[in-house]
Design a protein around this motif. Structure first.
Motif, PDB file in Angstrom:
ATOM      1  N   UNK A  75       0.821  -1.211   0.000  1.00  0.00           N
ATOM      2  CA  UNK A  75       0.000   0.000   0.000  1.00  0.00           C
ATOM      3  C   UNK A  75       0.860   1.269   0.000  1.00  0.00           C
ATOM      4  N   UNK A  76       1.951   1.239  -0.738  1.00  0.00           N
ATOM      5  CA  UNK A  76       2.827   2.404  -0.844  1.00  0.00           C
ATOM      6  C   UNK A  76       2.465   3.154  -2.122  1.00  0.00           C
ATOM      7  N   UNK A  77       1.591   4.123  -2.017  1.00  0.00           N
ATOM      8  CA  UNK A  77       1.136   4.869  -3.180  1.00  0.00           C
ATOM      9  C   UNK A  77       1.745   6.263  -3.162  1.00  0.00           C
ATOM     10  N   UNK A  78       1.929   6.822  -4.322  1.00  0.00           N
ATOM     11  CA  UNK A  78       2.400   8.194  -4.430  1.00  0.00           C
ATOM     12  C   UNK A  78       3.907   8.314  -4.252  1.00  0.00           C
ATOM     13  N   UNK A  79       4.361   9.550  -4.230  1.00  0.00           N
ATOM     14  CA  UNK A  79       5.783   9.851  -4.084  1.00  0.00           C
ATOM     15  C   UNK A  79       6.093  10.023  -2.609  1.00  0.00           C
ATOM     16  N   UNK A  80       7.149   9.401  -2.163  1.00  0.00           N
ATOM     17  CA  UNK A  80       7.556   9.496  -0.764  1.00  0.00           C
ATOM     18  C   UNK A  80       9.005   9.942  -0.705  1.00  0.00           C
ATOM     19  N   UNK A  81       9.285  10.798   0.237  1.00  0.00           N
ATOM     20  CA  UNK A  81      10.658  11.274   0.424  1.00  0.00           C
ATOM     21  C   UNK A  81      11.125  10.862   1.807  1.00  0.00           C
ATOM     22  N   UNK A  82      12.364  10.425   1.883  1.00  0.00           N
ATOM     23  CA  UNK A  82      12.931   9.959   3.140  1.00  0.00           C
ATOM     24  C   UNK A  82      14.246  10.677   3.403  1.00  0.00           C
ATOM     25  N   UNK A  83      14.564  10.782   4.661  1.00  0.00           N
ATOM     26  CA  UNK A  83      15.838  11.409   5.043  1.00  0.00           C
ATOM     27  C   UNK A  83      17.007  10.444   4.929  1.00  0.00           C
ATOM     28  N   UNK A  84      16.711   9.139   4.994  1.00  0.00           N
ATOM     29  CA  UNK A  84      17.786   8.150   4.939  1.00  0.00           C
ATOM     30  C   UNK A  84      17.258   6.844   4.353  1.00  0.00           C
ATOM     31  N   UNK A  85      18.175   5.981   3.986  1.00  0.00           N
ATOM     32  CA  UNK A  85      17.806   4.655   3.485  1.00  0.00           C
ATOM     33  C   UNK A  85      17.151   3.826   4.595  1.00  0.00           C
ATOM     34  N   UNK A  86      17.587   4.050   5.816  1.00  0.00           N
ATOM     35  CA  UNK A  86      17.010   3.315   6.945  1.00  0.00           C
ATOM     36  C   UNK A  86      15.545   3.683   7.136  1.00  0.00           C
ATOM     37  N   UNK A  87      15.215   4.957   6.977  1.00  0.00           N
ATOM     38  CA  UNK A  87      13.829   5.410   7.103  1.00  0.00           C
ATOM     39  C   UNK A  87      12.971   4.800   5.987  1.00  0.00           C
ATOM     40  N   UNK A  88      13.505   4.742   4.776  1.00  0.00           N
ATOM     41  CA  UNK A  88      12.785   4.142   3.656  1.00  0.00           C
ATOM     42  C   UNK A  88      12.574   2.644   3.892  1.00  0.00           C
ATOM     43  N   UNK A  89      13.597   1.966   4.390  1.00  0.00           N
ATOM     44  CA  UNK A  89      13.487   0.533   4.663  1.00  0.00           C
ATOM     45  C   UNK A  89      12.461   0.267   5.764  1.00  0.00           C
ATOM     46  N   UNK A  90      12.425   1.136   6.774  1.00  0.00           N
ATOM     47  CA  UNK A  90      11.454   0.960   7.857  1.00  0.00           C
ATOM     48  C   UNK A  90      10.033   1.156   7.348  1.00  0.00           C
ATOM     49  N   UNK A  91       9.840   2.125   6.442  1.00  0.00           N
ATOM     50  CA  UNK A  91       8.512   2.358   5.876  1.00  0.00           C
ATOM     51  C   UNK A  91       8.069   1.161   5.044  1.00  0.00           C
ATOM     52  N   UNK A  92       8.975   0.614   4.256  1.00  0.00           N
ATOM     53  CA  UNK A  92       8.639  -0.556   3.451  1.00  0.00           C
ATOM     54  C   UNK A  92       8.342  -1.756   4.343  1.00  0.00           C
ATOM     55  N   UNK A  93       9.130  -1.952   5.376  1.00  0.00           N
ATOM     56  CA  UNK A  93       8.885  -3.056   6.305  1.00  0.00           C
ATOM     57  C   UNK A  93       7.516  -2.920   6.971  1.00  0.00           C
ATOM     58  N   UNK A  94       7.147  -1.699   7.340  1.00  0.00           N
ATOM     59  CA  UNK A  94       5.830  -1.473   7.941  1.00  0.00           C
ATOM     60  C   UNK A  94       4.720  -1.809   6.945  1.00  0.00           C
ATOM     61  N   UNK A  95       4.920  -1.492   5.665  1.00  0.00           N
ATOM     62  CA  UNK A  95       3.928  -1.819   4.648  1.00  0.00           C
ATOM     63  C   UNK A  95       3.813  -3.334   4.470  1.00  0.00           C
ATOM     64  N   UNK A  96       4.933  -4.042   4.524  1.00  0.00           N
ATOM     65  CA  UNK A  96       4.907  -5.503   4.414  1.00  0.00           C
ATOM     66  C   UNK A  96       4.154  -6.104   5.596  1.00  0.00           C
ATOM     67  N   UNK A  97       4.372  -5.573   6.786  1.00  0.00           N
ATOM     68  CA  UNK A  97       3.672  -6.072   7.979  1.00  0.00           C
ATOM     69  C   UNK A  97       2.170  -5.803   7.861  1.00  0.00           C
ATOM     70  N   UNK A  98       1.796  -4.601   7.380  1.00  0.00           N
ATOM     71  CA  UNK A  98       0.364  -4.295   7.200  1.00  0.00           C
ATOM     72  C   UNK A  98      -0.273  -5.261   6.208  1.00  0.00           C
ATOM     73  N   UNK A  99       0.430  -5.535   5.105  1.00  0.00           N
ATOM     74  CA  UNK A  99      -0.113  -6.461   4.104  1.00  0.00           C
ATOM     75  C   UNK A  99      -0.265  -7.856   4.695  1.00  0.00           C
TER      76      UNK A  99
END
Length: 85
Positions: free
Chosen positions: A43-67
């Motif tokens: 459920x990662x829709x649209x453009x997302x901006x992150x301050x670091x690769x770790x923040x992006x990885x955490x967001x993706x991991x949270x999306x995987x857990x939600x799914x």
């Protein structure tokens, strides 16, 4: 299904190419349709901006857990006796 071993990559026979035209499109639609039924997109829709690769990885991991939780909830809804856990 038999397993074939090869000593060198050059010994491996080439993969049969997909047919051209409408048959190719039909096969690809069937392939991707099967995957979308088994594992819906994140459920990662649209453009997302992150301050670091770790923040992006955490967001993706949270999306995987939600799914995963959503899929588990749907499975339990279709399994009234609670057999699948």
């Amino acid at each position: 299904m038999p397993v074939h071993r090869f000593r060198h990559v050059e010994d491996v026979p080439p993969v049969a190419p997909l047919p051209s035209g409408s048959e190719r499109a039909r096969r690809l639609r069937a392939l991707w349709g099967g995957w979308s039924r088994i594992l819906p997109p994140l459920d990662l829709r649209g453009v997302r901006r992150y301050r670091s690769m770790e923040e992006a990885a955490a967001d993706r991991e949270a999306a995987v857990v939600r799914r995963a939780r959503d899929l588990l909830g749907k499975r339990r809804a279709h399994d009234p006796e609670g057999v699948s856990r």
